[in-house]
Write a protein that holds these residues in place. Structure first.
Motif, mmCIF file in Angstrom:
data_model
loop_
_atom_site.group_PDB
_atom_site.id
_atom_site.type_symbol
_atom_site.label_atom_id
_atom_site.label_comp_id
_atom_site.label_asym_id
_atom_site.label_seq_id
_atom_site.Cartn_x
_atom_site.Cartn_y
_atom_site.Cartn_z
ATOM 1 N N ILE A 1 -6.577 2.909 -6.285
ATOM 2 C CA ILE A 1 -6.332 2.540 -4.894
ATOM 3 C C ILE A 1 -7.570 1.839 -4.354
ATOM 4 C CG2 ILE A 1 -5.827 3.379 -2.570
ATOM 5 C CD1 ILE A 1 -4.316 5.704 -3.859
ATOM 6 N N GLN B 1 0.827 -1.204 0.000
ATOM 7 C CA GLN B 1 0.000 0.000 0.000
ATOM 8 C C GLN B 1 0.867 1.263 0.000
ATOM 9 O OE1 GLN B 1 -3.876 -1.969 2.284
ATOM 10 N NE2 GLN B 1 -2.971 -0.122 3.081
ATOM 11 N N ALA C 1 -4.958 -0.963 -1.340
ATOM 12 C CA ALA C 1 -4.043 -1.574 -2.307
ATOM 13 C C ALA C 1 -3.814 -0.627 -3.474
ATOM 14 C CB ALA C 1 -4.629 -2.894 -2.800
ATOM 15 N N GLU D 1 2.499 6.222 1.915
ATOM 16 C CA GLU D 1 1.489 5.221 2.212
ATOM 17 C C GLU D 1 0.160 5.602 1.572
ATOM 18 O OE1 GLU D 1 1.070 4.523 6.356
ATOM 19 O OE2 GLU D 1 3.150 3.913 6.653
ATOM 20 N N THR D 2 -0.611 4.595 1.175
ATOM 21 C CA THR D 2 -1.961 4.803 0.669
ATOM 22 C C THR D 2 -2.933 4.082 1.601
ATOM 23 O OG1 THR D 2 -1.833 2.858 -0.777
ATOM 24 C CG2 THR D 2 -1.134 4.970 -1.707
ATOM 25 N N ARG E 1 -10.056 -5.669 -5.943
ATOM 26 C CA ARG E 1 -9.226 -4.472 -5.949
ATOM 27 C C ARG E 1 -8.840 -4.131 -7.376
ATOM 28 N NH1 ARG E 1 -4.123 -5.903 -7.339
ATOM 29 N NH2 ARG E 1 -3.305 -7.953 -6.752
#
Length: 283
Positions: free
Chosen positions: A72, A36, A56, A52-53, A100
């Protein structure tokens, strides 16, 4: 013999993907889906940054008006990195929570082509979409288990899209933003690994990351193997051209599920040819 360089940085990618060369920044961007994260490399200095997100991170692609678009989780997100901001533009409707985003490309008209897939990688419940000027449309009726690629041929006549679970690169005719019926273009043989991310070079040859085969493979326009470049990691995930002359081939890999010294590394290759400028998303 092709020179392979390992990019030095403080971490490896659990599942590296989503490569994009940003000429505006003289930088390479890519994602770590499972980790991520969005990453950025400045090749001139070797500096690597990472953010960072909140889900995924499947891909990141430049916007014509500046900044980036990213997939994302199950959303399409507008991104700036200086300073970092992430703004959700569209949630993909009807997707199960177990799905995702995975891999995308922009075409010459500024449209995005993207796929979704299950985290489990074992059911054909993924979909191929087109995202154009803020509107999301199902691009094809076909179901995918592990959609990868996609890639647009240099003349804009075809969209290539892979289902890695089937070991097949499919080809869709493309006309006025509408896909025709897909047909198998390259079917991987035993020992070739599974086709993953891919990109075209300026000569119209297709470069494919070969998951499980420790290599990238260059295919001629008729789909026959031209050559392979061996890499010191088994799970090769994506490739794209970059550098000032678009004469470097950058390759991602995955550390998840393997115990390898260089699993999850980012590689830089001298492929002996040049790539094409990547297309940008147009608002």
């Amino acid at each position: 013999m092709t020179t392979v360089r390992i990019i030095e940085r403080g971490r490896v990618d659990l599942l590296g993907e989503g490569l994009f060369w940003s000429a505006a920044d003289d930088a390479l961007l890519w994602t770590d889906i499972i980790g991520q994260r969005v990453n950025r490399l400045f090749p001139a200095t070797g500096r690597v940054e990472s953010w960072e997100t909140d889900g995924a991170a499947g891909w990141i692609i430049g916007r014509e008006s500046g900044g980036f678009m990213a997939g994302i989780g199950r959303s399409i997100t507008r991104v700036t990195l200086d300073p970092p901001t992430f703004e959700t533009l569209a949630d993909i409707p009807g997707e199960p929570e177990s799905n995702r985003v995975n891999d995308a490309v922009a075409d010459a008209r500024g449209r995005l082509w993207l796929g979704t897939m299950p985290f489990s990688c074992d059911e054909p419940v993924g979909t191929f979409y087109r995202f154009e000027k803020g509107a999301l449309t199902r691009a094809a009726p076909d179901a995918y288990t592990i959609p990868n690629g996609p890639a647009i041929d240099p003349e804009g006549r075809f969209v290539l899209h892979t289902d890695s679970a089937l070991g097949v690169i499919f080809r869709y005719p493309l006309e006025d933003g509408v896909l025709g019926t897909r047909e198998p273009f390259i079917t991987f043989e035993d020992g070739w690994g599974s086709p993953d991310g891919m990109t075209f070079d300026a000569e119209g040859y297709l470069w494919v990351a070969c998951w499980g085969a420790s290599c990238v493979t260059r295919f001629a326009p008729d789909g026959t193997v031209d050559r392979r470049i061996a890499l010191p990691a088994s799970q090769i995930t994506n490739c794209t051209f970059g550098g000032d002359g678009l004469d470097r081939l950058y390759v991602t890999s995955a550390a998840n599920g393997v115990d390898e010294e260089l699993g999850g590394a980012l590689f830089e290759l001298d492929p002996g040819c040049k790539g094409l400028p990547p297309c940008l998303y147009r608002d």
